[in-house]
Design an enzyme around this catalytic site. Structure first.
Site, PDB file in Angstrom:
ATOM      1  N   GLU A  98     -14.787   7.123   6.885  1.00 33.16           N
ATOM      2  CA  GLU A  98     -14.171   6.655   5.633  1.00 33.16           C
ATOM      3  C   GLU A  98     -12.951   5.792   5.931  1.00 33.16           C
ATOM      4  O   GLU A  98     -12.310   5.960   6.966  1.00 33.16           O
ATOM      5  CB  GLU A  98     -13.702   7.860   4.804  1.00 33.16           C
ATOM      6  CG  GLU A  98     -14.666   8.308   3.718  1.00 33.16           C
ATOM      7  CD  GLU A  98     -14.692   7.374   2.505  1.00 33.16           C
ATOM      8  OE1 GLU A  98     -14.194   6.233   2.591  1.00 33.16           O
ATOM      9  OE2 GLU A  98     -15.227   7.787   1.476  1.00 33.16           O
ATOM     10  N   ASP A  99     -12.620   4.908   4.994  1.00 30.89           N
ATOM     11  CA  ASP A  99     -11.396   4.122   5.140  1.00 30.89           C
ATOM     12  C   ASP A  99     -10.169   4.952   4.764  1.00 30.89           C
ATOM     13  O   ASP A  99      -9.179   4.989   5.479  1.00 30.89           O
ATOM     14  CB  ASP A  99     -11.461   2.837   4.292  1.00 30.89           C
ATOM     15  CG  ASP A  99     -11.863   3.083   2.831  1.00 30.89           C
ATOM     16  OD1 ASP A  99     -12.160   4.244   2.469  1.00 30.89           O
ATOM     17  OD2 ASP A  99     -11.866   2.113   2.055  1.00 30.89           O
ATOM     18  N   ASP A 102      -8.081   9.768  -0.651  1.00 30.23           N
ATOM     19  CA  ASP A 102      -6.968   9.731  -1.604  1.00 30.23           C
ATOM     20  C   ASP A 102      -7.038  11.023  -2.435  1.00 30.23           C
ATOM     21  O   ASP A 102      -6.564  12.066  -2.009  1.00 30.23           O
ATOM     22  CB  ASP A 102      -7.163   8.459  -2.444  1.00 30.23           C
ATOM     23  CG  ASP A 102      -6.025   8.144  -3.384  1.00 30.23           C
ATOM     24  OD1 ASP A 102      -4.892   8.536  -3.098  1.00 30.23           O
ATOM     25  OD2 ASP A 102      -6.258   7.501  -4.420  1.00 30.23           O
ATOM     26  N   PHE A 151      -0.429   2.183  -2.722  1.00 36.02           N
ATOM     27  CA  PHE A 151      -1.725   1.506  -2.694  1.00 36.02           C
ATOM     28  C   PHE A 151      -1.701   0.464  -1.588  1.00 36.02           C
ATOM     29  O   PHE A 151      -0.855  -0.427  -1.574  1.00 36.02           O
ATOM     30  CB  PHE A 151      -2.030   0.860  -4.045  1.00 36.02           C
ATOM     31  CG  PHE A 151      -3.421   0.305  -4.103  1.00 36.02           C
ATOM     32  CD1 PHE A 151      -4.501   1.144  -4.342  1.00 36.02           C
ATOM     33  CD2 PHE A 151      -3.660  -1.044  -3.858  1.00 36.02           C
ATOM     34  CE1 PHE A 151      -5.804   0.643  -4.362  1.00 36.02           C
ATOM     35  CE2 PHE A 151      -4.950  -1.546  -3.878  1.00 36.02           C
ATOM     36  CZ  PHE A 151      -6.019  -0.699  -4.114  1.00 36.02           C
ATOM     37  N   ARG A 164      -9.379  -7.757   2.307  1.00 35.40           N
ATOM     38  CA  ARG A 164     -10.037  -6.925   3.319  1.00 35.40           C
ATOM     39  C   ARG A 164      -9.854  -7.475   4.723  1.00 35.40           C
ATOM     40  O   ARG A 164      -9.821  -6.732   5.694  1.00 35.40           O
ATOM     41  CB  ARG A 164     -11.558  -6.867   3.068  1.00 35.40           C
ATOM     42  CG  ARG A 164     -11.968  -6.068   1.866  1.00 35.40           C
ATOM     43  CD  ARG A 164     -13.474  -5.843   1.911  1.00 35.40           C
ATOM     44  NE  ARG A 164     -14.038  -5.516   0.619  1.00 35.40           N
ATOM     45  CZ  ARG A 164     -14.020  -4.301   0.068  1.00 35.40           C
ATOM     46  NH1 ARG A 164     -13.482  -3.303   0.698  1.00 35.40           N
ATOM     47  NH2 ARG A 164     -14.543  -4.093  -1.120  1.00 35.40           N
TER      48      ARG A 164
HETATM   49  P1  5GP Z   1     -10.645   9.088  -3.584  1.00 34.14           P
HETATM   50  O1  5GP Z   1     -11.974   9.424  -4.209  1.00 34.14           O
HETATM   51  O2  5GP Z   1     -10.318   9.931  -2.365  1.00 34.14           O
HETATM   52  O3  5GP Z   1      -9.540   9.121  -4.615  1.00 34.14           O
HETATM   53  O4  5GP Z   1     -10.670   7.597  -3.173  1.00 34.14           O
HETATM   54  C1  5GP Z   1     -11.439   7.112  -2.183  1.00 34.14           C
HETATM   55  C2  5GP Z   1     -11.664   5.639  -2.346  1.00 34.14           C
HETATM   56  O5  5GP Z   1     -10.711   5.012  -3.227  1.00 34.14           O
HETATM   57  C3  5GP Z   1     -11.478   4.985  -1.008  1.00 34.14           C
HETATM   58  O6  5GP Z   1     -12.654   5.000  -0.249  1.00 34.14           O
HETATM   59  C4  5GP Z   1     -11.023   3.584  -1.419  1.00 34.14           C
HETATM   60  O7  5GP Z   1     -12.140   2.799  -1.693  1.00 34.14           O
HETATM   61  C5  5GP Z   1     -10.248   3.807  -2.703  1.00 34.14           C
HETATM   62  N1  5GP Z   1      -8.791   3.920  -2.417  1.00 34.14           N
HETATM   63  C6  5GP Z   1      -8.017   5.018  -2.483  1.00 34.14           C
HETATM   64  N2  5GP Z   1      -6.729   4.726  -2.150  1.00 34.14           N
HETATM   65  C7  5GP Z   1      -6.724   3.408  -1.847  1.00 34.14           C
HETATM   66  C8  5GP Z   1      -5.691   2.516  -1.397  1.00 34.14           C
HETATM   67  O8  5GP Z   1      -4.516   2.832  -1.200  1.00 34.14           O
HETATM   68  N3  5GP Z   1      -6.084   1.213  -1.196  1.00 34.14           N
HETATM   69  C9  5GP Z   1      -7.356   0.782  -1.399  1.00 34.14           C
HETATM   70  N4  5GP Z   1      -7.594  -0.506  -1.161  1.00 34.14           N
HETATM   71  N5  5GP Z   1      -8.342   1.598  -1.796  1.00 34.14           N
HETATM   72  C10 5GP Z   1      -8.028   2.900  -2.020  1.00 34.14           C
END
Ligand code: 5GP
Length: 184
Positions: A98-99, A102, A151, A164
């Site tokens: 995963e990137d 959050d 963010f 990206r």
């Molecule tokens: P989660 O479901 O854990 O809230 O979010 C996961 C997805 O939200 C990540 O795979 C990403 O695509 C997006 N995301 C969450 N935080 C960030 C951030 O700080 N920057 C970006 N570009 N995407 C985020």
């Protein structure tokens, strides 16, 4: 593009060095096993490409893409698979790449979905972790960096599809993120 940058949090060198460490640990932990890396598109594409090239054991690469419904900078937790795996993962050791984790909602959804396919094991490797934002507790086995509640974009991470391709991870100026974004 560079004019839009507020602060560089992680340089290309920081990222590269940490990825080498992660790859070394993964190679040693999975020694003697065949590993299937599942890269979550699109955000983890650069991370996956760099990580896999430093892994020294046999490894198979597959991709999955999820669309999550929500605002530009927030996840709603409601998701669906828009590109499914090509590999059969039953009885295989899979590592989700995963990137960023959050709220944990996307990863939670992904893990529940993949577990239904009965892999031998399932672990998670994320480049970034924002622990203060967590809604759903998810296990993270390999983590690049913990970051604050900001963010971020770059190195695969986007804002409305852009940024990206930047080599580093940074925040954007408030006037770029706009009223719908979160800066703290
Ligand atoms: P989660 O479901 O854990 O809230 O979010 C996961 C997805 O939200 C990540 O795979 C990403 O695509 C997006 N995301 C969450 N935080 C960030 C951030 O700080 N920057 C970006 N570009 N995407 C985020």
């Amino acid at each position: 593009m560079l004019n839009d940058v507020e602060e560089i949090l992680l340089s290309a060198e920081d990222i590269e060095n940490r990825i080498k460490e992660l790859a070394e640990k993964i190679s040693s932990d999975y020694k003697g096993k065949e590993l299937v890396l599942i890269s979550v598109l699109k955000g983890s594409m650069f991370f996956t490409a760099d990580l896999i090239r430093h892994i020294s054991i046999p490894v198979i690469l597959d991709f999955i893409a999820i669309s999550s419904y929500g605002e530009a900078t927030e996840t709603s937790g409601v998701a669906r698979i828009i590109k499914d795996l090509e590999e059969n993962i039953e009885n295989r050791h899979i590592l989700i790449v995963e990137d960023i984790v959050d709220t944990g909602l996307t990863l939670g959804y992904l893990m529940r979905t993949l577990k239904l396919k009965n892999p031998a094991s399932i672990k998670v490797c994320t480049l970034l972790d924002k622990p203060v934002r967590r809604i759903l507790e998810v296990p993270i086995d390999y983590k690049g960096f913990e970051i604050e509640d900001k963010f971020v974009v770059g190195y695969g991470l986007d804002f409305l599809g852009k940024y990206r391709h930047m080599h580093f991870i940074c925040t954007l100026k408030p006037d770029i993120i706009g009223i719908e974004g979160r800066t703290a």
